[in-house]
Write a protein that holds these residues in place. Sequence first.
Motif, PDB file in Angstrom:
ATOM      1  N   MET B  87       0.826  -1.209   0.000  1.00  0.00           N
ATOM      2  CA  MET B  87       0.000   0.000   0.000  1.00  0.00           C
ATOM      3  C   MET B  87       0.856   1.253   0.000  1.00  0.00           C
ATOM      4  O   MET B  87       0.537   2.252  -0.658  1.00  0.00           O
ATOM      5  CB  MET B  87      -0.921   0.000   1.211  1.00  0.00           C
ATOM      6  CG  MET B  87      -2.129  -0.879   1.024  1.00  0.00           C
ATOM      7  SD  MET B  87      -3.208  -0.803   2.438  1.00  0.00           S
ATOM      8  CE  MET B  87      -3.938   0.801   2.198  1.00  0.00           C
ATOM      9  N   PHE B 185      -9.909  -4.722   6.046  1.00  0.00           N
ATOM     10  CA  PHE B 185      -9.970  -4.026   4.766  1.00  0.00           C
ATOM     11  C   PHE B 185     -11.114  -3.009   4.731  1.00  0.00           C
ATOM     12  O   PHE B 185     -11.392  -2.430   3.690  1.00  0.00           O
ATOM     13  CB  PHE B 185     -10.117  -5.040   3.624  1.00  0.00           C
ATOM     14  CG  PHE B 185      -9.026  -6.068   3.606  1.00  0.00           C
ATOM     15  CD1 PHE B 185      -9.310  -7.414   3.774  1.00  0.00           C
ATOM     16  CD2 PHE B 185      -7.704  -5.683   3.458  1.00  0.00           C
ATOM     17  CE1 PHE B 185      -8.288  -8.358   3.760  1.00  0.00           C
ATOM     18  CE2 PHE B 185      -6.687  -6.618   3.461  1.00  0.00           C
ATOM     19  CZ  PHE B 185      -6.987  -7.954   3.604  1.00  0.00           C
ATOM     20  N   ASN B 186     -11.770  -2.814   5.875  1.00  0.00           N
ATOM     21  CA  ASN B 186     -12.845  -1.826   5.974  1.00  0.00           C
ATOM     22  C   ASN B 186     -13.944  -2.119   4.965  1.00  0.00           C
ATOM     23  O   ASN B 186     -14.497  -1.215   4.337  1.00  0.00           O
ATOM     24  CB  ASN B 186     -12.277  -0.408   5.765  1.00  0.00           C
ATOM     25  CG  ASN B 186     -13.288   0.651   6.138  1.00  0.00           C
ATOM     26  OD1 ASN B 186     -14.134   0.446   6.996  1.00  0.00           O
ATOM     27  ND2 ASN B 186     -13.240   1.781   5.468  1.00  0.00           N
ATOM     28  N   ASP B 197     -13.667   1.005   1.206  1.00  0.00           N
ATOM     29  CA  ASP B 197     -12.778  -0.074   1.637  1.00  0.00           C
ATOM     30  C   ASP B 197     -11.444   0.042   0.896  1.00  0.00           C
ATOM     31  O   ASP B 197     -11.274   0.809  -0.051  1.00  0.00           O
ATOM     32  CB  ASP B 197     -13.445  -1.439   1.435  1.00  0.00           C
ATOM     33  CG  ASP B 197     -13.653  -1.796  -0.026  1.00  0.00           C
ATOM     34  OD1 ASP B 197     -12.639  -1.854  -0.768  1.00  0.00           O
ATOM     35  OD2 ASP B 197     -14.804  -2.019  -0.428  1.00  0.00           O
ATOM     36  N   LEU B 198     -10.487  -0.777   1.351  1.00  0.00           N
ATOM     37  CA  LEU B 198      -9.112  -0.652   0.900  1.00  0.00           C
ATOM     38  C   LEU B 198      -9.005  -0.873  -0.604  1.00  0.00           C
ATOM     39  O   LEU B 198      -8.321  -0.141  -1.318  1.00  0.00           O
ATOM     40  CB  LEU B 198      -8.262  -1.669   1.680  1.00  0.00           C
ATOM     41  CG  LEU B 198      -6.743  -1.676   1.458  1.00  0.00           C
ATOM     42  CD1 LEU B 198      -6.044  -1.931   2.779  1.00  0.00           C
ATOM     43  CD2 LEU B 198      -6.347  -2.729   0.450  1.00  0.00           C
ATOM     44  N   ASN B 223      -7.883   8.411   1.028  1.00  0.00           N
ATOM     45  CA  ASN B 223      -8.536   7.172   1.456  1.00  0.00           C
ATOM     46  C   ASN B 223      -7.536   6.046   1.652  1.00  0.00           C
ATOM     47  O   ASN B 223      -7.673   5.213   2.547  1.00  0.00           O
ATOM     48  CB  ASN B 223      -9.581   6.745   0.413  1.00  0.00           C
ATOM     49  CG  ASN B 223     -10.793   7.657   0.479  1.00  0.00           C
ATOM     50  OD1 ASN B 223     -11.053   8.267   1.515  1.00  0.00           O
ATOM     51  ND2 ASN B 223     -11.510   7.757  -0.615  1.00  0.00           N
ATOM     52  N   ILE B 224      -6.507   6.040   0.772  1.00  0.00           N
ATOM     53  CA  ILE B 224      -5.468   5.016   0.957  1.00  0.00           C
ATOM     54  C   ILE B 224      -4.786   5.206   2.308  1.00  0.00           C
ATOM     55  O   ILE B 224      -4.527   4.237   3.034  1.00  0.00           O
ATOM     56  CB  ILE B 224      -4.446   5.057  -0.197  1.00  0.00           C
ATOM     57  CG1 ILE B 224      -5.113   4.568  -1.472  1.00  0.00           C
ATOM     58  CG2 ILE B 224      -3.243   4.217   0.172  1.00  0.00           C
ATOM     59  CD1 ILE B 224      -4.176   4.182  -2.574  1.00  0.00           C
ATOM     60  N   ASN B 227      -6.959   3.848   5.125  1.00  0.00           N
ATOM     61  CA  ASN B 227      -6.908   2.389   5.208  1.00  0.00           C
ATOM     62  C   ASN B 227      -5.558   1.898   5.703  1.00  0.00           C
ATOM     63  O   ASN B 227      -5.473   0.936   6.465  1.00  0.00           O
ATOM     64  CB  ASN B 227      -7.213   1.771   3.835  1.00  0.00           C
ATOM     65  CG  ASN B 227      -8.717   1.614   3.631  1.00  0.00           C
ATOM     66  OD1 ASN B 227      -9.350   0.853   4.372  1.00  0.00           O
ATOM     67  ND2 ASN B 227      -9.277   2.345   2.698  1.00  0.00           N
ATOM     68  N   LEU B 228      -4.491   2.585   5.238  1.00  0.00           N
ATOM     69  CA  LEU B 228      -3.146   2.202   5.670  1.00  0.00           C
ATOM     70  C   LEU B 228      -3.028   2.306   7.187  1.00  0.00           C
ATOM     71  O   LEU B 228      -2.524   1.398   7.860  1.00  0.00           O
ATOM     72  CB  LEU B 228      -2.133   3.108   4.968  1.00  0.00           C
ATOM     73  CG  LEU B 228      -0.664   2.726   5.126  1.00  0.00           C
ATOM     74  CD1 LEU B 228      -0.417   1.320   4.627  1.00  0.00           C
ATOM     75  CD2 LEU B 228       0.196   3.710   4.354  1.00  0.00           C
ATOM     76  N   VAL B 231      -4.815  -0.548   8.866  1.00  0.00           N
ATOM     77  CA  VAL B 231      -4.071  -1.814   8.849  1.00  0.00           C
ATOM     78  C   VAL B 231      -2.914  -1.754   9.837  1.00  0.00           C
ATOM     79  O   VAL B 231      -2.655  -2.710  10.580  1.00  0.00           O
ATOM     80  CB  VAL B 231      -3.558  -2.118   7.422  1.00  0.00           C
ATOM     81  CG1 VAL B 231      -2.638  -3.329   7.451  1.00  0.00           C
ATOM     82  CG2 VAL B 231      -4.722  -2.367   6.492  1.00  0.00           C
TER      83      VAL B 231
END
Lengths: 460, 305
Positions: B87, B185-186, B197-198, B223-224, B227-228, B231
């Motif tokens: 990612m 991964f939401n 989501d991811l 958004n990335i 999500n990062l 995680v």
Amino acid sequence: MSLFSGLQTALSGLRAQQMAMDVTSHNIANAGTEGYRRQEIVLAPGTSLTENCAMGSPGTPKIGSGVRVVEVRRMQDEFLDNRIRLVNQQVGSSSTKNSALSEIESSLAEPGASGISSALDSFWNSWQELATSPDQVTAKSSVVAAADDLAVRFQGIYGDLRSAQFQLDSQITNNAKQVNDIAHEIAELNRSISTSANGGYQPNDLIDRRDMLLDDLSKLANIKVSGKSGDELMVSMNGKTFIQGNHVTEVNAVQGGQWTQLRWADDGTAVDPRGGELQGMIDTRDNVIEGYVTKLNAVASQVVTSVNAVYSQGLDSTGHAIGNFFVAGGNASNMQVTPLLESSPGTVATSYMGTAGDNRLAQAICDIKGQKVIGGLSINDAYGALVGQIGSDVGQAKSSTDVNTLSLQQLTTQREGVSGVSLDEEMINTVRFQQAYNACSRVVTVINEMLDTVVNKMGI
Amino acid sequence: MRITLGMTSNLMKSNLFNSGEDVLNAQNVASTGKRIHVPSDDVPGTGRVMQYRSMEADIDQYSRNCDIASSQLTASNAAMNTIVTNMQQIRTLALQASTSTLDDQSRSTILSQIDALNTQIVSAANTQNLGRYIFAGTRSNVAPIAANPVAGPQPYAYYGDSNPFNVQVTAGVSVGTTVNGDSLFNMGGMAMNGTPDLFSAIKATRDAVASGSVSSASNSVTNIDANLNNVIGIRSQVGARLQRVESTKSMLDDSKLRIQTLRSNTEDVDISSAIIDLQTKQNAYQAAIATASKSLQMSLVDYMK
């Protein structure tokens, strides 16, 4: 009184000493005989005769006429005998209990790796393994295998308990027969002894034999003996007189319900030995071991019930109930895994909803190990309590046997002191009687010389 | 008191039997090394030994559970490392692509790199360990991330479930050994409501790069990032759980040693004192035999001529 009566006096001495020697040699010959009571000769001076030469005058001396044998007395202490019989039945009772329970205790194999507690641990841990890896088929087979092993061990101990009961049952039947045999022999002896007693003879050796039989009988049951030792005896058990003179009431072993019951032959009432081996066996069979069976069944059926209660809540992936893990209503005698799971262990469920990776049902079964489900104890602890009870029962029976055996030994030693043959004493007696015999025969010689003087040399 | 032959012989007999029995018991103890052979030898001791054995069996099982839990958590950790790395690379590439001075050649290179990284992330999402899909919740026989049958901005759908999976690592303590894919991964906004989501974020980024729009490319990076961080946060939780499992395991090892010692103290006999005891009993037995032979022979009969 003439010289000839003097001869008679000496003769009575010779006869008496000879009889005394016979009694002594009888004692020595029987020094090692079981149950023999030593005999003593009782001598007394013979009736005295009035001296003829001064008839009627006051102060006339009486001259003794020798020795007579009053009786051959059998040395026995009846109080000791009764006490010995009392302790004997206690020894019989506790030793049968000790040997039966010791066998059961060894078959438990505790503490150790081959007993039920180890199998229980393996069973719970197999579910743990499954809960950690719910998708592994090998873990599922292990669960079924561990359950089978547990069932086999429960059945094994159950079988041992039942076979101990069966063994006691047949021993009770044998002992009842033995009681009857001994009773008949005592009755026979009663008749012989009373016949002899009426004829004026004291049959010491028959009385010895009867006393031995009474001792054997006292080991089997708690008996009370009444009556004169030299005549007929009455023997009773718990108030019921079953040997009276020549008449015997037999003990019958009848099949009543699960086990053999003992009944009197005349009125069918129950025989209550109140002690002795019979009591020990009956109590162990009916109360002690039966109690163990009940407790063992309680543990086994609790395993079945608790596991099933959790397992049967599960549904498979199509929404159907998965049923029980163990066959319902099982106990120690017949516990088994359901045939379905037995044949396809891969279908053991781990989830309430049939999800392959869900372990919550399996985890709930693991949790049963720590739950207090039997009277405030966990399953493992309840079984441990049963083992502890068996252990302390055995310990109690063993120490009871030891104490009673010691007590019996002391009483027997005391009886030996009264009735046993002491070789040293008998040796001294032989010397005594031999000297007396020699002296009497010397007297005969002297009187003979005196007679010779009168007959051949007087007034020639 | 009168002393008779019967008395002496009975006394000798019972003494010899008792001494003999003592010797037998001492031999049994010395040769097996165990103090307790049957429960009646020591009833409370037997109870304790049974409990210690049970505890040892538990500890062994919990140890194994710890090993399996460690393995699962380590696998999750490794997969999440791959996802994070990939990612971060996608993020870098997206930022690179959001400068307007990008030619088609470079653009298509970046796109194919992003696609490759995405594929790796998907395969990391479907990692299996010990036969289980580790991010599928309790539906561990099904790959959690697969193509979404419904066309739209969400390229992948989640086929696992949201149930927890706990492993008992010691008495009364359970540790969750799984990370559910929907939280990781939401999926469906499970972890962060309102954020895509991811995989959708990656797709949006890719589309933005492909379209050449600088603003949407840099927006999608937001958004990335979200999500990062999600995680990374979950990964550190898993790291903490792994540490707990490991320290539990070493506690279990210590406990096992302690309990084995306790059991041995109760059940086993000190071999040197057992040997000494055996020797003592044997000496007593020999003395009894010697005495018996002497005293049984004496009698007045020997001395009378």
